[in-house]
Design a protein around this motif. Structure first.
Motif, mmCIF file in Angstrom:
data_model
loop_
_atom_site.group_PDB
_atom_site.id
_atom_site.type_symbol
_atom_site.label_atom_id
_atom_site.label_comp_id
_atom_site.label_asym_id
_atom_site.label_seq_id
_atom_site.Cartn_x
_atom_site.Cartn_y
_atom_site.Cartn_z
ATOM 1 N N GLY A 59 9.432 4.150 -8.855
ATOM 2 C CA GLY A 59 8.135 4.741 -7.910
ATOM 3 C C GLY A 59 7.209 3.517 -7.866
ATOM 4 O O GLY A 59 6.848 2.890 -8.588
ATOM 5 N N VAL A 60 6.314 3.673 -6.767
ATOM 6 C CA VAL A 60 5.354 2.535 -6.545
ATOM 7 C C VAL A 60 4.024 2.925 -7.373
ATOM 8 O O VAL A 60 3.431 2.253 -7.933
ATOM 9 C CB VAL A 60 5.009 2.647 -5.035
ATOM 10 C CG1 VAL A 60 3.825 1.741 -4.818
ATOM 11 C CG2 VAL A 60 6.143 1.883 -4.556
ATOM 12 N N GLY A 61 3.536 4.432 -7.111
ATOM 13 C CA GLY A 61 2.436 4.667 -7.826
ATOM 14 C C GLY A 61 1.073 4.412 -7.214
ATOM 15 O O GLY A 61 0.203 5.328 -7.040
ATOM 16 N N SER A 62 0.707 3.095 -7.006
ATOM 17 C CA SER A 62 -0.569 2.916 -6.585
ATOM 18 C C SER A 62 -0.447 1.503 -5.737
ATOM 19 O O SER A 62 0.359 0.749 -5.961
ATOM 20 C CB SER A 62 -1.691 2.651 -7.450
ATOM 21 O OG SER A 62 -1.051 1.329 -8.498
ATOM 22 N N ALA A 63 -1.678 1.310 -4.733
ATOM 23 C CA ALA A 63 -1.590 0.228 -4.023
ATOM 24 C C ALA A 63 -1.964 -1.103 -4.536
ATOM 25 O O ALA A 63 -2.601 -0.851 -5.613
ATOM 26 C CB ALA A 63 -2.625 0.548 -2.618
ATOM 27 N N GLY A 64 -1.673 -2.327 -4.060
ATOM 28 C CA GLY A 64 -2.171 -3.329 -4.653
ATOM 29 C C GLY A 64 -0.980 -4.326 -5.111
ATOM 30 O O GLY A 64 0.112 -3.984 -4.601
ATOM 31 N N ARG A 65 -1.387 -5.402 -5.805
ATOM 32 C CA ARG A 65 -0.430 -6.461 -6.240
ATOM 33 C C ARG A 65 0.355 -5.779 -7.679
ATOM 34 O O ARG A 65 -0.428 -5.509 -8.768
ATOM 35 C CB ARG A 65 -1.157 -7.635 -6.590
ATOM 36 C CG ARG A 65 -0.330 -8.693 -6.850
ATOM 37 C CD ARG A 65 -0.983 -9.981 -6.955
ATOM 38 N NE ARG A 65 -0.127 -11.162 -7.194
ATOM 39 C CZ ARG A 65 0.790 -11.744 -6.336
ATOM 40 N NH1 ARG A 65 0.311 -11.323 -4.886
ATOM 41 N NH2 ARG A 65 1.277 -12.781 -6.337
ATOM 42 N N HIS A 66 1.469 -5.960 -7.769
ATOM 43 C CA HIS A 66 2.421 -5.561 -8.826
ATOM 44 C C HIS A 66 3.332 -6.407 -9.256
ATOM 45 O O HIS A 66 3.931 -7.038 -8.448
ATOM 46 C CB HIS A 66 2.870 -4.018 -8.652
ATOM 47 C CG HIS A 66 2.046 -2.914 -8.367
ATOM 48 N ND1 HIS A 66 1.858 -1.959 -9.375
ATOM 49 C CD2 HIS A 66 1.424 -2.467 -7.073
ATOM 50 C CE1 HIS A 66 0.755 -0.792 -8.931
ATOM 51 N NE2 HIS A 66 0.663 -1.378 -7.304
ATOM 52 N N VAL A 67 3.762 -6.396 -10.612
ATOM 53 C CA VAL A 67 4.467 -7.338 -11.069
ATOM 54 C C VAL A 67 5.641 -6.220 -11.588
ATOM 55 O O VAL A 67 5.166 -5.915 -13.060
ATOM 56 C CB VAL A 67 4.134 -8.659 -11.891
ATOM 57 C CG1 VAL A 67 5.420 -9.189 -12.445
ATOM 58 C CG2 VAL A 67 3.243 -9.564 -11.103
ATOM 59 N N TYR A 68 6.908 -6.065 -11.270
ATOM 60 C CA TYR A 68 7.967 -5.133 -11.883
ATOM 61 C C TYR A 68 8.890 -5.899 -12.560
ATOM 62 O O TYR A 68 9.201 -7.168 -11.998
ATOM 63 C CB TYR A 68 8.480 -4.445 -10.669
ATOM 64 C CG TYR A 68 7.414 -3.405 -9.973
ATOM 65 C CD1 TYR A 68 6.895 -2.477 -10.622
ATOM 66 C CD2 TYR A 68 7.120 -3.694 -8.639
ATOM 67 C CE1 TYR A 68 6.096 -1.536 -9.661
ATOM 68 C CE2 TYR A 68 6.265 -2.905 -7.992
ATOM 69 C CZ TYR A 68 5.802 -1.893 -8.412
ATOM 70 O OH TYR A 68 4.801 -0.937 -7.777
ATOM 71 N N ASP B 205 0.895 -1.245 0.065
ATOM 72 C CA ASP B 205 -0.033 -0.091 0.044
ATOM 73 C C ASP B 205 0.849 1.152 0.056
ATOM 74 O O ASP B 205 2.178 1.150 0.184
ATOM 75 C CB ASP B 205 -0.904 -0.066 1.124
ATOM 76 C CG ASP B 205 -0.261 -0.044 2.604
ATOM 77 O OD1 ASP B 205 0.967 0.690 2.525
ATOM 78 O OD2 ASP B 205 -0.798 -0.498 3.357
ATOM 79 N N LEU B 206 0.283 2.337 -0.028
ATOM 80 C CA LEU B 206 1.208 3.511 -0.352
ATOM 81 C C LEU B 206 1.669 4.171 1.191
ATOM 82 O O LEU B 206 2.520 4.840 0.883
ATOM 83 C CB LEU B 206 0.197 4.784 -0.914
ATOM 84 C CG LEU B 206 -0.310 4.666 -2.289
ATOM 85 C CD1 LEU B 206 -1.176 5.445 -2.749
ATOM 86 C CD2 LEU B 206 0.753 4.131 -3.132
ATOM 87 N N ASP B 207 1.046 3.522 2.270
ATOM 88 C CA ASP B 207 1.633 3.981 3.471
ATOM 89 C C ASP B 207 3.208 3.301 3.578
ATOM 90 O O ASP B 207 4.032 3.611 4.674
ATOM 91 C CB ASP B 207 0.760 3.625 4.681
ATOM 92 C CG ASP B 207 -0.531 4.304 4.419
ATOM 93 O OD1 ASP B 207 -0.545 5.440 4.093
ATOM 94 O OD2 ASP B 207 -1.494 3.634 5.059
ATOM 95 N N SER B 208 3.625 2.139 2.786
ATOM 96 C CA SER B 208 4.783 1.602 3.092
ATOM 97 C C SER B 208 5.825 2.344 2.233
ATOM 98 O O SER B 208 7.090 1.933 2.292
ATOM 99 C CB SER B 208 4.663 0.337 2.698
ATOM 100 O OG SER B 208 4.364 0.202 1.334
#
Length: 292
Positions: free
Chosen positions: A116-125, A54-57
């Motif tokens: 950058g993270v951008g948005s909360a949730g599951r991401h595959v970078y 999430d964005l708080d992290s």
């Protein structure tokens, strides 16, 4: 009265669970690193990160790579769902907008690859970069790889796998003059021309995955065997990973050999297994009749 205390206890437990969930803001589910060795001793890294956060992290993620001697990091890039991130130089950790952007922070002894993270949730970078001088001359006729491929740090992955291969052709078994991995949560093997390093269980913050490989220097046609500054330093020679440096040809374990045989001959392996089971029951039956 008991019901009142019970409700209080339940409320307290729910509050503790909520607090724990609030702190568990980042889950690093899977890390897959593919390392392709080039003829000049450099290596192209491609890392796939599966992260739930999430964005708080925090507003960014980063990969730290230690560098020494002639080692350099170049050609850094990040993609997600086919979208290529914009490379920013220099990277500003205080930037108000980081989504869709990436960059490097360079130091004398390490480089941080940031995005950058951008948005909360599951991401595959998918992050990619080149490390120069990953392979270096060693003992006149050998080439050495002695590298920490994954350092868990403050965000340990639950699953980690590193695959090391050569760009132009597969390594032969006779090319593997020595293979060792760090002790603890690490398993390394040579399988079908590639080196595979895995963590059989989720990594702890203090753990890392490293591998030391000795290969014939002739396996890297463009490696400058006379470059003294690319050689192994005295501090590296004193490290635990450099013990038994003159070991003979690497021998596969019987488990790896069995798996290799199954990969080459799956039908024959199945028939042999069925035959072994039938023979076991036949022997047990004969013994039982003899004892009756």
């Amino acid at each position: 009265m008991r019901a009142h205390h019970g409700r209080q206890l339940l409320a307290s437990l729910l509050m503790l669970a909520a607090a724990a969930a609030a702190h568990a803001t980042v889950t690093f589910d899977d890390l897959d690193i593919n390392v392709v060795l080039q003829a000049d001793g450099s290596a192209r890294f491609t890392e796939v990160w599966t992260v739930d956060h999430d964005l708080d992290s925090g507003s960014e993620l980063f990969r730290r790579r230690d560098v020494s001697g002639t080692q350099q990091i170049s050609d850094f890039g990040v993609t997600e769902n086919g979208r290529e991130y914009h490379l920013v130089s220099p990277w500003n950790v205080e930037a108000p907008v980081k989504a869709g952007r990436c960059g490097m922070i360079e130091n004398n002894s390490f480089v941080e690859l940031c995005w950058g993270v951008g948005s909360a949730g599951r991401h595959v970078y998918t992050i990619s970069y080149t490390v120069t001088s990953l392979v270096r001359p060693y003992l006149n006729d050998r080439a050495l790889i002695n590298y920490v491929f994954c350092d868990a740090g403050n965000m340990p992955p639950r699953n980690a796998r590193i695959t090391i291969s050569r760009a132009d052709s597969a390594f032969a078994k006779d090319d593997v003059l020595h293979l060792s991995v760090n002790e603890g949560n690490a398993h390394g093997e040579f399988y079908k021309g590639k080196f595979i390093l895995t963590a059989p269980r989720p990594m702890a913050a203090e753990e890392h995955l490293s591998m030391r490989i000795e290969l014939p220097i002739t396996a890297f046609a463009e490696l400058d065997a006379g470059a003294f500054d690319m050689g192994v330093t005295a501090s590296e020679m004193a490290s635990p990973m450099m013990t038994d440096s003159r070991a003979g040809t690497y021998e596969m374990s019987w488990q790896a050999r069995l798996y290799d045989f199954y990969g080459e001959w799956p039908v024959l392996s199945l028939l042999l297994a069925i035959g072994a089971v039938w023979l076991m029951f036949f022997v047990i039956k004969k013994v039982a009749i003899a004892l009756a």
